[in-house]
Scaffold this motif. Structure first.
Motif, PDB file in Angstrom:
ATOM      1  N   GLU A  74       0.766  -1.249   0.208  1.00 11.00           N
ATOM      2  CA  GLU A  74      -0.008   0.052  -0.083  1.00 11.00           C
ATOM      3  C   GLU A  74       1.004   1.054  -0.038  1.00 11.00           C
ATOM      4  O   GLU A  74       0.751   2.240   0.720  1.00 11.00           O
ATOM      5  N   ALA A  75       1.907   1.249  -0.921  1.00 14.36           N
ATOM      6  CA  ALA A  75       3.028   2.366  -0.686  1.00 14.36           C
ATOM      7  C   ALA A  75       2.391   3.716  -1.109  1.00 14.36           C
ATOM      8  O   ALA A  75       1.354   3.801  -2.063  1.00 14.36           O
ATOM      9  N   LEU A  76       2.963   4.596  -0.376  1.00 10.19           N
ATOM     10  CA  LEU A  76       2.340   6.016  -0.444  1.00 10.19           C
ATOM     11  C   LEU A  76       0.719   6.011  -0.268  1.00 10.19           C
ATOM     12  O   LEU A  76       0.061   6.995  -0.748  1.00 10.19           O
ATOM     13  N   GLY A  77       0.081   5.269   0.185  1.00  8.53           N
ATOM     14  CA  GLY A  77      -1.320   5.172   0.679  1.00  8.53           C
ATOM     15  C   GLY A  77      -2.375   4.556  -0.486  1.00  8.53           C
ATOM     16  O   GLY A  77      -3.422   4.614  -0.514  1.00  8.53           O
ATOM     17  N   TYR A  78      -1.485   4.105  -1.642  1.00 12.71           N
ATOM     18  CA  TYR A  78      -2.228   3.384  -2.673  1.00 12.71           C
ATOM     19  C   TYR A  78      -2.495   1.947  -2.351  1.00 12.71           C
ATOM     20  O   TYR A  78      -1.928   1.190  -1.704  1.00 12.71           O
ATOM     21  N   ASP A  79      -3.361   1.310  -3.151  1.00 12.39           N
ATOM     22  CA  ASP A  79      -3.407  -0.246  -3.332  1.00 12.39           C
ATOM     23  C   ASP A  79      -2.504  -0.805  -4.078  1.00 12.39           C
ATOM     24  O   ASP A  79      -2.872  -1.425  -5.211  1.00 12.39           O
ATOM     25  N   ALA A  80      -1.396  -0.513  -3.899  1.00 11.26           N
ATOM     26  CA  ALA A  80      -0.343  -0.871  -5.231  1.00 11.26           C
ATOM     27  C   ALA A  80       1.168  -0.958  -4.434  1.00 11.26           C
ATOM     28  O   ALA A  80       1.323  -0.238  -3.129  1.00 11.26           O
ATOM     29  N   ALA A  81       1.828  -1.865  -4.805  1.00  7.53           N
ATOM     30  CA  ALA A  81       3.144  -2.159  -4.243  1.00  7.53           C
ATOM     31  C   ALA A  81       4.433  -0.936  -4.470  1.00  7.53           C
ATOM     32  O   ALA A  81       4.265  -0.371  -5.707  1.00  7.53           O
ATOM     33  N   GLY A  82       5.025  -1.105  -3.540  1.00  6.95           N
ATOM     34  CA  GLY A  82       6.345  -0.163  -3.791  1.00  6.95           C
ATOM     35  C   GLY A  82       7.441  -0.504  -3.076  1.00  6.95           C
ATOM     36  O   GLY A  82       7.294  -1.096  -1.713  1.00  6.95           O
ATOM     37  N   THR A  83       8.907  -0.490  -3.541  1.00  8.90           N
ATOM     38  CA  THR A  83       9.848  -0.895  -2.823  1.00  8.90           C
ATOM     39  C   THR A  83      10.764   0.209  -2.742  1.00  8.90           C
ATOM     40  O   THR A  83      11.415   0.684  -3.805  1.00  8.90           O
ATOM     41  N   TYR A  84      11.445   0.331  -1.575  1.00  4.50           N
ATOM     42  CA  TYR A  84      12.408   1.661  -1.420  1.00  4.50           C
ATOM     43  C   TYR A  84      13.601   1.041  -0.979  1.00  4.50           C
ATOM     44  O   TYR A  84      13.978   0.013   0.064  1.00  4.50           O
ATOM     45  N   VAL A  85      14.893   1.275  -1.813  1.00  2.00           N
ATOM     46  CA  VAL A  85      16.038   0.784  -1.517  1.00  2.00           C
ATOM     47  C   VAL A  85      17.089   1.896  -1.148  1.00  2.00           C
ATOM     48  O   VAL A  85      16.989   3.101  -1.805  1.00  2.00           O
ATOM     49  N   GLN A  86      17.855   1.724  -0.309  1.00  2.00           N
ATOM     50  CA  GLN A  86      18.727   3.010   0.078  1.00  2.00           C
ATOM     51  C   GLN A  86      20.250   2.467   0.587  1.00  2.00           C
ATOM     52  O   GLN A  86      20.195   1.333   1.077  1.00  2.00           O
ATOM     53  N   ALA A  87      21.335   2.897   0.103  1.00  2.00           N
ATOM     54  CA  ALA A  87      22.524   2.675   0.734  1.00  2.00           C
ATOM     55  C   ALA A  87      23.203   3.902   1.085  1.00  2.00           C
ATOM     56  O   ALA A  87      23.018   5.036   0.572  1.00  2.00           O
TER      57      ALA A  87
END
Length: 243
Positions: free
Chosen positions: A150-163
């Motif tokens: 529910e990325a950003l409040g949507y009914d959809a996926a989100g993946t966040y990567v950071q280094a």
């Protein structure tokens, strides 16, 4: 801002991440006899999250606390003022986290948590949940990933990567740098996501106080999603006290 201004979503049933928070919370309660309490308070010129301002460039007052058990289980709560589109009526954010974090050997540490973004008294449902993991090497280098259906409040996926990395200059001053990309389903935005980076100078002085100056920058995809007044380049100054 975390939730694009033009999107309204329906309320949803509790997610697997929410159920995981409950399970970890039970474990933390059992570990409470050896719990430690810590916290922080921050004054910042701009609340910037993943490259975009959450306060329209205005200052923010933030505070949080964390309860940690000997086993590595912990729970935390954190809050800040926010300034989203007027129709959302959003003025505050509360983040609730339950997780496990511990050093696994002399060099490596690990953290896994479930984070709930909560926006009280809003006109629309902006709340959502994310599962996060971070691996840290010698306290100065880290890689993290966060995923939500529910990325950003949507009914959809989100993946966040950071280094990211810390570069100590002396006992009082250090430099921190990180780069990140947010992969978002096309149901959320027209692009495949956006990238951002930040560079900070941090001065620790007089015990618990830190003064931080951070330069944030996003790519053109971020400005296409959020607008030039929310994404792009900006400078943030913050004073934080930890206890």
């Amino acid at each position: 801002m975390k939730t694009p201004w033009f999107k309204v979503r329906d309320a949803r049933a509790p997610s697997m991440a929410t159920l995981a928070m409950t399970v970890i919370g039970i474990g933390l309660a059992a570990d409470a006899s050896a719990a430690d309490l810590s916290g922080n308070a921050t004054l910042t010129t701009d609340y910037v999250w993943r490259g975009s301002t959450q306060t329209q460039g205005d200052p923010a007052v933030q505070a949080g606390f964390k309860v940690s058990g000997a086993s590595g289980l912990y729970a935390s709560a954190w809050g800040s003022n926010v300034k989203f589109a007027p129709e959302t009526h959003a003025s505050s954010e509360l983040d609730f986290t339950i997780g496990w974090g511990k050093r696994v050997n002399e060099d490596w540490a690990m953290d896994i948590n479930v984070l709930r973004y909560q926006y009280p008294s809003t006109a629309i449902d902006l709340n959502w949940t994310e599962l996060n993991g971070t691996l840290t090497y010698r306290d100065n280098y880290w890689a993290s990933v966060g995923h939500s259906n529910e990325a950003l409040g949507y009914d959809a996926a989100g993946t966040y990567v950071q280094a990211g990395a810390k570069f100590p200059v002396n006992e009082a001053f250090r430099i921190e740098a990180s780069v990140a990309h947010y992969f978002l389903d096309d149901e959320v935005v027209a692009t495949e996501g956006y990238s951002h980076a930040q560079l900070s100078g941090v001065w620790a002085f007089k015990g618990p106080f830190e003064l931080r100056l951070t330069v944030h920058a996003t790519d053109s995809d971020a400005t296409a999603i959020f607008g030039d007044d929310v994404a792009g380049s900006r400078v943030e100054a913050a004073l934080q006290a930890s206890f």
